[in-house]
Every structure is written in C-alpha cells, then in structure tokens.
Design a protein around this motif. Structure first.
Motif, PDB file in Angstrom:
ATOM      1  N   ALA A 375     -75.737 -37.577 -54.459  1.00 48.88           N
ATOM      2  CA  ALA A 375     -76.640 -36.422 -54.420  1.00 48.88           C
ATOM      3  C   ALA A 375     -78.096 -36.855 -54.379  1.00 48.88           C
ATOM      4  CB  ALA A 375     -76.390 -35.519 -55.628  1.00 48.88           C
ATOM      5  N   ALA A 376     -78.411 -37.997 -54.993  1.00 49.85           N
ATOM      6  CA  ALA A 376     -79.789 -38.484 -55.011  1.00 49.85           C
ATOM      7  C   ALA A 376     -80.288 -38.853 -53.624  1.00 49.85           C
ATOM      8  CB  ALA A 376     -79.910 -39.686 -55.947  1.00 49.85           C
ATOM      9  N   ILE A 377     -79.386 -39.143 -52.687  1.00 49.36           N
ATOM     10  CA  ILE A 377     -79.796 -39.491 -51.319  1.00 49.36           C
ATOM     11  C   ILE A 377     -79.293 -38.454 -50.319  1.00 49.36           C
ATOM     12  CG2 ILE A 377     -79.943 -41.963 -51.793  1.00 49.36           C
ATOM     13  CD1 ILE A 377     -77.225 -42.289 -50.468  1.00 49.36           C
ATOM     14  N   GLY A 378     -78.980 -37.266 -50.804  1.00 49.34           N
ATOM     15  CA  GLY A 378     -78.566 -36.189 -49.921  1.00 49.34           C
ATOM     16  C   GLY A 378     -77.119 -36.249 -49.496  1.00 49.34           C
ATOM     17  N   GLY A 379     -76.283 -37.021 -50.183  1.00 47.13           N
ATOM     18  CA  GLY A 379     -74.882 -37.151 -49.820  1.00 47.13           C
ATOM     19  C   GLY A 379     -73.976 -36.304 -50.680  1.00 47.13           C
ATOM     20  N   THR A 380     -72.684 -36.319 -50.350  1.00 48.65           N
ATOM     21  CA  THR A 380     -71.692 -35.540 -51.092  1.00 48.65           C
ATOM     22  C   THR A 380     -70.457 -36.391 -51.345  1.00 48.65           C
ATOM     23  OG1 THR A 380     -70.748 -34.670 -49.033  1.00 48.65           O
ATOM     24  CG2 THR A 380     -72.456 -33.338 -50.127  1.00 48.65           C
ATOM     25  N   LEU A 381     -69.686 -35.980 -52.335  1.00 53.83           N
ATOM     26  CA  LEU A 381     -68.424 -36.637 -52.653  1.00 53.83           C
ATOM     27  C   LEU A 381     -67.347 -35.566 -52.770  1.00 53.83           C
ATOM     28  CD1 LEU A 381     -67.233 -39.529 -53.571  1.00 53.83           C
ATOM     29  CD2 LEU A 381     -67.183 -38.454 -55.830  1.00 53.83           C
ATOM     30  N   THR A 382     -66.218 -35.773 -52.086  1.00 56.19           N
ATOM     31  CA  THR A 382     -65.098 -34.843 -52.173  1.00 56.19           C
ATOM     32  C   THR A 382     -63.849 -35.611 -52.579  1.00 56.19           C
ATOM     33  OG1 THR A 382     -64.594 -35.114 -49.813  1.00 56.19           O
ATOM     34  CG2 THR A 382     -66.049 -33.300 -50.439  1.00 56.19           C
ATOM     35  N   THR A 383     -62.986 -34.966 -53.339  1.00 55.66           N
ATOM     36  CA  THR A 383     -61.718 -35.562 -53.763  1.00 55.66           C
ATOM     37  C   THR A 383     -60.582 -34.631 -53.364  1.00 55.66           C
ATOM     38  OG1 THR A 383     -61.873 -34.539 -55.945  1.00 55.66           O
ATOM     39  CG2 THR A 383     -62.780 -36.757 -55.697  1.00 55.66           C
ATOM     40  N   LEU A 384     -59.412 -35.218 -53.078  1.00 57.27           N
ATOM     41  CA  LEU A 384     -58.257 -34.432 -52.648  1.00 57.27           C
ATOM     42  C   LEU A 384     -56.991 -35.076 -53.194  1.00 57.27           C
ATOM     43  CD1 LEU A 384     -57.030 -32.162 -50.896  1.00 57.27           C
ATOM     44  CD2 LEU A 384     -56.966 -33.824 -49.002  1.00 57.27           C
ATOM     45  N   SER A 385     -56.118 -34.262 -53.766  1.00 60.29           N
ATOM     46  CA  SER A 385     -54.822 -34.744 -54.256  1.00 60.29           C
ATOM     47  C   SER A 385     -53.714 -34.021 -53.501  1.00 60.29           C
ATOM     48  CB  SER A 385     -54.690 -34.489 -55.758  1.00 60.29           C
ATOM     49  OG  SER A 385     -54.774 -33.089 -56.028  1.00 60.29           O
ATOM     50  N   ASP A 386     -52.690 -34.764 -53.128  1.00 61.30           N
ATOM     51  CA  ASP A 386     -51.584 -34.175 -52.366  1.00 61.30           C
ATOM     52  C   ASP A 386     -50.305 -34.979 -52.618  1.00 61.30           C
ATOM     53  OD1 ASP A 386     -50.024 -32.738 -50.631  1.00 61.30           O
ATOM     54  OD2 ASP A 386     -50.790 -33.729 -48.821  1.00 61.30           O
ATOM     55  N   ASN A 387     -49.403 -34.389 -53.400  1.00 64.32           N
ATOM     56  CA  ASN A 387     -48.083 -34.970 -53.615  1.00 64.32           C
ATOM     57  C   ASN A 387     -48.172 -36.419 -54.107  1.00 64.32           C
ATOM     58  OD1 ASN A 387     -45.290 -34.994 -53.681  1.00 64.32           O
ATOM     59  ND2 ASN A 387     -45.102 -35.664 -51.547  1.00 64.32           N
ATOM     60  N   GLY A 388     -49.004 -36.637 -55.131  1.00 58.78           N
ATOM     61  CA  GLY A 388     -49.112 -37.962 -55.710  1.00 58.78           C
ATOM     62  C   GLY A 388     -50.078 -38.883 -55.015  1.00 58.78           C
ATOM     63  N   SER A 389     -50.722 -38.433 -53.964  1.00 61.51           N
ATOM     64  CA  SER A 389     -51.723 -39.242 -53.259  1.00 61.51           C
ATOM     65  C   SER A 389     -53.118 -38.799 -53.679  1.00 61.51           C
ATOM     66  CB  SER A 389     -51.564 -39.114 -51.750  1.00 61.51           C
ATOM     67  OG  SER A 389     -50.314 -39.599 -51.328  1.00 61.51           O
ATOM     68  N   TRP A 390     -54.028 -39.715 -53.571  1.00 58.37           N
ATOM     69  CA  TRP A 390     -55.419 -39.471 -54.009  1.00 58.37           C
ATOM     70  C   TRP A 390     -56.365 -39.970 -52.933  1.00 58.37           C
ATOM     71  CZ3 TRP A 390     -57.709 -36.608 -57.504  1.00 58.37           C
ATOM     72  CH2 TRP A 390     -59.018 -36.897 -57.909  1.00 58.37           C
ATOM     73  N   MET A 391     -57.261 -39.099 -52.493  1.00 60.62           N
ATOM     74  CA  MET A 391     -58.225 -39.462 -51.457  1.00 60.62           C
ATOM     75  C   MET A 391     -59.624 -39.100 -51.929  1.00 60.62           C
ATOM     76  SD  MET A 391     -58.396 -38.465 -47.383  1.00 60.62           S
ATOM     77  CE  MET A 391     -58.599 -36.719 -47.668  1.00 60.62           C
ATOM     78  N   VAL A 392     -60.552 -40.029 -51.745  1.00 61.14           N
ATOM     79  CA  VAL A 392     -61.956 -39.834 -52.104  1.00 61.14           C
ATOM     80  C   VAL A 392     -62.797 -40.072 -50.860  1.00 61.14           C
ATOM     81  CG1 VAL A 392     -63.831 -40.517 -53.644  1.00 61.14           C
ATOM     82  CG2 VAL A 392     -61.465 -40.667 -54.430  1.00 61.14           C
ATOM     83  N   THR A 393     -63.724 -39.145 -50.577  1.00 63.52           N
ATOM     84  CA  THR A 393     -64.569 -39.244 -49.385  1.00 63.52           C
ATOM     85  C   THR A 393     -66.029 -39.135 -49.786  1.00 63.52           C
ATOM     86  OG1 THR A 393     -62.853 -38.210 -48.033  1.00 63.52           O
ATOM     87  CG2 THR A 393     -65.083 -38.306 -47.111  1.00 63.52           C
TER      88      THR A 393
END
Length: 412
Positions: A375-393
């Motif tokens: 956020a300090a440099i204008g960015g974002t972070l999203t997280t997603l969980s699906d059937n035991g999987s974990w994704m971070v963007t």
C-alpha cells in the motif's frame, strides 16, 4: 537606582525577545492571513456600500492601508501592529477622515493582538491604544454631539477589546496546548522507538549473530557430510544477510525523527539492497526448494521496477516463501511467478496447505505486513483459498516514467 536599572534591563530583554522571536510556521498562520484579507476587503466594500457618494481619497487611502496591514499582522506581528496603531492615530488626527474607515478592521486587529502576542503585552497595547484614543478624541472634539460621538467610539473600542483580545488569547492558548500535546506524543513515540531499537539490538541481533557464527563454524567442520555443510553455508548466508539489514534498520530507528528527511527505505539503505528483482525472487524460490518443496519459478516481461518497488516486492516474496515453508504441504507442487509489465508488476505464489483439514492461514501479521508494504507504493495484495490450496498475489502498477536501471552500491 539599581532596582530601576534592573527593571529597565528586564523590559529591554523582553522587548528584544519579542522583536526577535522567530515567526510561527506559515502553515499555522495561513488561515489568519486569509481572515485578515477577508476582513480588510469587507471593511472596504462595506464603506463603499454604506457611503453612496464617492469616497474621499483620504478615506480610500486609509481603507487600503488597513487592508494591507491586517493581512500582514499574522506574518509579521510586531511591525504590522505598530504600523496599524500609527495609522489609527493618523485617522484620529486628520479632521477630514472618518472613524468608520477602520471600524471593521479594528475587530480583526484586536483579535490578532490576543492571538499573536502574550497576554501581558496584548492587554498593555490595548490599554495604551484606548488611552491615546481617549486623549485625542477629548482634545480634538468640540462640545455637543461630537463629544458624545467620541465617547461612543471610545466605549465601542473598549468593549470590542474586552471581548476580542481575550478571544484571541484563548485561541492562542488552545493552539499552544494542542502543540504541546503533539510534542509530548512525539516524545513518547521517540522514546518507544529507541526502546524498540535497544531491545532488538540486545535480543534479536545478538541471537542472529550467534546463529550466523555457529553456522559458519559448522560449515567449516569437515566431520559433517558435504550436504549438511552446504546447508550450514546457506544458513550462514541467510542469517548474515538478515543481520546486515537489521543493523541498517536499527541505525535508522536510533536516528532522531527530525533528522529523517527521507523514507526509511532510503535512510536504511534497504531500498538499494535489491539490484535485480528476478534474482531476488529466484533466491527465495531456491530457499523454498532447499526446504524440501518442489517449486517452479517463472518470470515474464522486461519492465524494470524502481528501487523501492524492487525492494518492497523482494520482501513480499520473502514473506510468501516463509509462509510456504511454514504452512505448505511439501508433497505438493509450489509455483512462484513474477510478471514484469506491461501495465503492472505481479508476483503470484501458489501452494497447498500441509493439513487440508485445518483452517487455511489467516491474515495475521505476515499478511498484514505485506499489505502495508504494498500500500505504501500504491500496490495491493489479494489472497485466495480453494479446496486446500492457497494463492497470494501482489500487484504494483508500473511507474509512468522509466526508472534508472538498478546498480549495485556498496555500503560503508
């Protein structure tokens, strides 16, 4: 005689201190400059509207002069107030001038007396002004209605002074109290920051130094297998790198905040620690692989991030790698993808959770820290969980202007 000399010396010192006192910051005086300008314009427009016939040049000159002076009082209180008082005396001395030329601006003048001067000098100036006005009005007025008008003008000034000078002093006191509270809070934060720096130095830095030293000795011990010595070498490198950055951060924490004109990433040198984001993310993927995970690392695009973007994303990648090692299933595949442009820089990690029956990792301090960095440099972070999987963007917009290519810099 000596007491009189001491009293005169004390008064002289006070006067010199008042005259040479540095002005308040412009940000705190700007609103009063606007108030003075509005009051001065209101005085000018009001006299033009009330006096239907053409104003005399002498009246117009007084109104313009008071407009300028009440606007300048917040910027230069002492000389502007002296000039305003001189203007008021001239108005009383000139028979052809009208008292109404300064009626409205007198209100702002009295308020500014209380706001920009300590109570004792402010009330002293008010009493001196009323005394001079009384002497001049009584000496210049003829018997009859003019004396009654002069007394009315004097009482009006006394009443407005009794109301507006204390009001200005109250505003001055409130603003001074707020400033003192802010300074006290800053001092407490400063002490807390220094205490954190001391604790981190005494505990964390010491432990990391011991870890790096013991790993170095173990890596040099030929009694261990080669694979174990390689692990100790990697551990030493990781601990030494973290210790170096921790010391840079501690150096900034110990520096007074008034001297920190640049951002933390610049003053610590952390913004220059990453020379190539693709290599930095690749190093994180190598650490994950060394921890026993089957990881696939890919990087796409050719956009060159800025220094702060590269530094921030490298730390986000480290947190992603730490979460994978901490929560990931080592028997499942892991991916880490870095996309450089054309419009955004995106870093994505995917993995399966070690125990699918357990709850997925929650947005704790690690996730929160990544969000705050981005956020300090204008960015974002999203997280997603699906059937035991974990994704971070992690997503950061590409800078509009092309940044200078990253270069390696040595820290002294």
């Amino acid at each position: 005689m000596a007491e009189l000399s001491d009293a005169l010396a004390s008064l002289t010192a006070r006067a010199r201190k008042t005259l040479l006192r540095p002005p308040e910051p412009l940000s705190r005086r700007r609103v009063y400059v606007i108030i003075g300008a509005i009051v001065g314009l209101g005085n000018l427009v009001g006299n033009v509207v009330v006096n239907r016939e053409a104003l005399k040049p002498i009246d117009l000159a007084f109104m313009v002069a008071t407009l300028v002076l009440v606007t300048l009082i917040p910027l230069r209180p002492v000389p502007s107030v002296m000039a305003y008082l001189a203007c008021w005396v001239l108005l009383l001395l000139i028979p052809s001038a009208d008292f109404a030329d300064m009626t409205i601006t007198n209100l702002a003048f009295l308020f500014f007396l209380g706001r920009f001067f300590p109570p004792w000098p402010a009330f002293s100036m008010l009493l001196t002004t009323l005394l001079i006005e009384a002497v001049l009005l009584m000496s210049l007025s003829s018997p009859g209605n003019e004396i009654a008008n002069s007394l009315g003008t004097l009482w009006y000034m006394a009443l407005m002074g009794a109301l507006l000078v204390p009001l200005g002093a109250l505003v001055r006191f409130i603003e001074a109290s707020r400033l003192a509270d802010a300074e006290q809070a800053d001092a407490q934060l400063e002490e807390m920051r220094l205490e954190i720096a001391r604790e981190m130095h005494d505990l964390v830095a010491y432990s990391m130094s011991q870890t790096a030293l013991r790993a170095q000795r173990a890596a040099a011990d030929t009694s261990y297998p080669d694979r174990a010595r390689d692990e100790f070498t990697a551990l030493e490198a990781t601990a030494s790198d973290a210790l170096h950055e921790l010391r840079l951060l501690l150096r900034t924490l110990r520096r007074p905040s008034s001297e920190q004109e640049q951002s933390v990433s610049t003053t610590t040198g952390l913004g220059n620690a990453v020379t190539d984001l693709t290599i930095a993310v690749g190093a994180v993927s190598a650490d994950v692989s060394s921890a026993g995970f089957d990881i696939t690392y890919r990087h796409l695009g050719e956009v060159v991030p800025t220094r702060i973007q590269a530094s921030t994303l490298s730390r986000v990648a480290r947190e992603m790698g730490a979460n994978i090692i901490r929560h990931g299933d080592p028997h499942a595949s892991v991916t880490m993808t870095l996309s450089l442009g054309p419009e955004v820089i995106r870093l994505v990690s995917t993995n399966r959770v070690r125990d699918t029956s357990a709850h997925l990792p929650r947005s704790g301090t690690g996730i929160l820290g990544m969000r705050e960095r981005l956020a300090a440099i204008g960015g974002t972070l999203t997280t997603l969980s699906d059937n035991g999987s974990w994704m971070v963007t992690a997503t950061v917009p590409v800078a509009e202007s092309r940044p200078i290519l990253l270069t390696t810099e040595k820290n002294s």
